[in-house]
Enzyme design. Structure first.
Site, PDB file in Angstrom:
ATOM      1  N   SER A   1       2.566   0.191  -3.144  1.00  9.38           N
ATOM      2  CA  SER A   1       3.527  -0.529  -3.984  1.00  9.38           C
ATOM      3  C   SER A   1       2.848  -1.160  -5.181  1.00  9.38           C
ATOM      4  O   SER A   1       3.535  -1.660  -6.065  1.00  9.38           O
ATOM      5  CB  SER A   1       4.299  -1.570  -3.173  1.00  9.38           C
ATOM      6  OG  SER A   1       3.478  -2.199  -2.257  1.00  9.38           O
TER       7      SER A   1
ATOM      8  N   HIS B   1       7.192   6.053  -3.526  1.00  9.91           N
ATOM      9  CA  HIS B   1       7.311   4.646  -3.133  1.00  9.91           C
ATOM     10  C   HIS B   1       8.670   4.376  -2.514  1.00  9.91           C
ATOM     11  O   HIS B   1       9.681   4.323  -3.227  1.00  9.91           O
ATOM     12  CB  HIS B   1       7.068   3.759  -4.364  1.00  9.91           C
ATOM     13  CG  HIS B   1       7.073   2.300  -4.067  1.00  9.91           C
ATOM     14  ND1 HIS B   1       7.515   1.347  -4.945  1.00  9.91           N
ATOM     15  CD2 HIS B   1       6.677   1.612  -2.954  1.00  9.91           C
ATOM     16  CE1 HIS B   1       7.394   0.150  -4.403  1.00  9.91           C
ATOM     17  NE2 HIS B   1       6.894   0.288  -3.194  1.00  9.91           N
TER      18      HIS B   1
ATOM     19  N   GLU C   1      10.810   5.580  -5.624  1.00 11.52           N
ATOM     20  CA  GLU C   1      10.200   5.746  -6.944  1.00 11.52           C
ATOM     21  C   GLU C   1       9.172   6.876  -6.844  1.00 11.52           C
ATOM     22  O   GLU C   1       8.248   6.801  -6.037  1.00 11.52           O
ATOM     23  CB  GLU C   1       9.495   4.455  -7.383  1.00 11.52           C
ATOM     24  CG  GLU C   1      10.448   3.305  -7.675  1.00 11.52           C
ATOM     25  CD  GLU C   1       9.722   2.013  -8.065  1.00 11.52           C
ATOM     26  OE1 GLU C   1      10.297   1.237  -8.849  1.00 11.52           O
ATOM     27  OE2 GLU C   1       8.604   1.764  -7.562  1.00 11.52           O
TER      28      GLU C   1
ATOM     29  N   ASN D   1       9.145  -3.486  -8.882  1.00 12.70           N
ATOM     30  CA  ASN D   1       8.303  -4.670  -8.708  1.00 12.70           C
ATOM     31  C   ASN D   1       7.898  -5.302 -10.038  1.00 12.70           C
ATOM     32  O   ASN D   1       7.409  -6.426 -10.070  1.00 12.70           O
ATOM     33  CB  ASN D   1       7.059  -4.340  -7.877  1.00 12.70           C
ATOM     34  CG  ASN D   1       7.396  -4.353  -6.394  1.00 12.70           C
ATOM     35  OD1 ASN D   1       8.358  -4.996  -5.981  1.00 12.70           O
ATOM     36  ND2 ASN D   1       6.630  -3.631  -5.604  1.00 12.70           N
TER      37      ASN D   1
END
Ligand code: NAI
Length: 505
Positions: A123, A144, A156, A194
């Protein structure tokens, strides 16, 4: 290259929370799956855990017992990486450490076929760095997933500098076949979610630190006005402050200390105290047995209000007028600059200036600023702030008006952009910079925020709805108020506004 054939052998390395979830997803999609963990017995244990999850799906009628057995039969624990020669795709979900993951990839390269895809569920680590030094860096890619992988739709697909473009297409199509909602992202700190989500936490933490309101009020506003599933404090209590703070620090450092991503001392203090959230029984809230969640602050008023005046076009506030009309409020309309007047009070949507500043600059008396709501037709709560000279009577009349529309009115201190407006403006700003820097397309970035963190609207589409010019002026005003880099508007917002275009297209 088309999607991976759904009978192709998939291997998952690391049988923790994520590895087990990913193995389940791949097996449910029809792949034979081998699961490896360097902790003896962990892979077999994880497969038992997956089988229990499948059992629950059978109980709920979402899976037939035959399907459960077939999926279970496709999952095989292995004790050695030597059993991977036939694998077509290996997804690693081991500990988040660059040297340990690089070492694993070197071992995989020595054992897997040259055309086997090597994917990482990292991540926060750079896919480019993970691939560097390998013989075939073009086959390394990020895949991800979000936690829990079987439930969360978003994946992702992250390309590093060397990743073959066809490989990104293959994994995108494969994720689709697995029932997921993939997006493409370039390997940059935080990828899409993120990174773009940082302001969601950061603005609430900032508001708390500056005494805007208490946690319960700020959380309630993001939920009941903003339309988010959870407020930032209850969400970070759930995620764990150690985890959330570490992600913020990693993105901040990866961007060479860009102040936009600056971690919060308020959150650091919780981490230092071991108040990590639900898992320790205490975070912003207490989770002790019998602990009661504090109520959000709310203003009430008995002022009799039967009439208000709408001056000019209220823009996104217009549904509020319809709500008042439906409640029998007398409404006079006349030309003006987008103000709502009741008694001695003047109400307006915040534009990112302080209430006191705007009152003085625009010559408005008894100014009450309204926060943004996702949808003023259905919001149940709204934040207000007011200028320092606003009389008690005027404030009372403003509260009475909003209460008649069925809104709980939450007072917040006179801070620029109130709560939802500044959060949304900053999310859109970050999303715009991610587009500008080629991290993802506007469509993929908005989709990622909806599917990955359940935002009620993609930040770019939200900014389009508010008006790119308006969003830009909110950010300009925030930056002027604070004088900080943190609020600098993205060039993409300025350019899109100058061109008269839209962010989302
Ligand atoms: P975890 O700690 O639950 O599981 C990691 C597993 O990998 C453990 O079972 C451990 O024994 C095993 N392991 C460690 N080193 C190994 C090695 N060299 N070879 C084989 N197995 C090894 O961790 P979690 O939460 O499942 O995370 C795994 C990866 O997924 C990390 O890269 C993390 O950043 C990423 N991730 C985590 C998410 C989350 O919410 N937990 C979300 C998305 C990605």
């Amino acid at each position: 290259m088309a999607a991976l054939d759904n009978h192709a052998l998939v291997a998952v390395i690391g049988a923790g929370a994520m590895g087990a979830g990913i193995a389940q997803v791949a097996a449910q999609a029809g792949h034979p799956v081998r699961l490896y963990d360097n902790r003896p017995g962990a892979a077999a244990q994880a497969i038992e855990g997956i089988d229990r999850q499948l059992g629950r799906l059978v109980e709920k009628g979402r899976l037939t017992p035959d399907n459960r057995s077939a999926i279970r039969a496709r999952l095989q624990p292995i004790d050695s990486l030597d059993d991977l020669a036939d694998a077509r795709l290996v997804i690693e979900a081991i500990v988040e450490s660059l040297p340990i993951k690089q070492e694993l990839l070197r071992q995989l390269e020595a054992r897997c076929a040259d055309d086997c895809i090597l994917a990482s569920n990292t991540s926060s680590l750079s896919i480019t760095s993970l691939a560097a030094g390998l013989r075939h860096p073009q086959r390394v890619i990020g895949m991800h997933f979000f936690n829990p992988a079987p439930l969360m739709a978003l994946v992702e697909v992250v390309s590093g500098l060397a990743t073959a473009p066809t490989l990104a297409t293959t994994l995108y199509d494969t994720a689709r076949n697995w029932g997921k909602q993939p997006v493409h992202a370039r390997s940059t700190p935080g990828f899409i979610v993120n990174r773009v989500a940082r302001p969601f936490y950061a603005e609430s933490l900032r508001l708390l630190q500056e005494g805007a309101a208490d946690c319960a009020t700020l959380d309630a506003l993001l939920r009941d006005a903003g339309g988010f599933r959870m407020g930032a404090f209850e969400l970070t209590d759930l995620i764990g402050h150690d985890v959330n703070y570490a992600v913020t620090c990693s993105v901040f450092e990866a961007f060479y200390g860009d102040f936009r991503f600056q971690p919060s001392l308020v959150q650091k203090e919780l981490v230092d105290a071991g108040r990590l959230g639900r898992k320790t029984g205490q975070g912003f809230y207490s989770y002790a047995d019998g602990a009661e969640r504090p109520e959000p602050a709310a203003l009430t008023s008995q002022a009799p209000v039967e009439h208000c005046t709408v001056e000019g076009d209220l823009g996104v506030l217009q549904p509020l007028v319809e709500r008042l009309r439906a409640k029998g409020m007398g409404i006079t309309e006349r030309a003006g600059s987008g103000l709502l007047r009741v008694g001695d009070a003047t109400l307006a949507l915040s534009d990112g200036r302080l209430a006191s500043q705007r009152a003085r600059e625009d010559g408005l008396r008894n100014l009450v600023l309204l926060d943004l709501a996702l949808d003023y037709a259905s919001a149940t709560r709204l934040a207000i702030s007011h200028d320092a000279e606003c009389s008690d009577e005027a404030l009372d009349q403003a509260v009475a008006l909003l209460a008649q529309a069925g809104l709980s009115v939450c007072p917040v201190a006179d801070l620029p952009g109130l709560v939802v407006l500044r959060t949304v403006a900053m999310l859109a700003n970050e999303a715009a910079d991610a587009v500008l820097q080629g991290v993802g397309t506007p469509g993929d970035i908005d989709l990622a925020m909806r599917a990955g963190v359940n935002y009620p609207r993609g930040p770019l589409a939200w900014a389009d709805g508010l008006g790119v010019g308006f969003t830009l002026s909110v950010l300009d005003n925030l930056q002027r108020s604070y004088g900080e880099e943190r609020y600098r508007p993205s060039l993409l917002l300025r350019r899109t506004h100058a061109e008269g275009g839209r962010l989302h297209g």
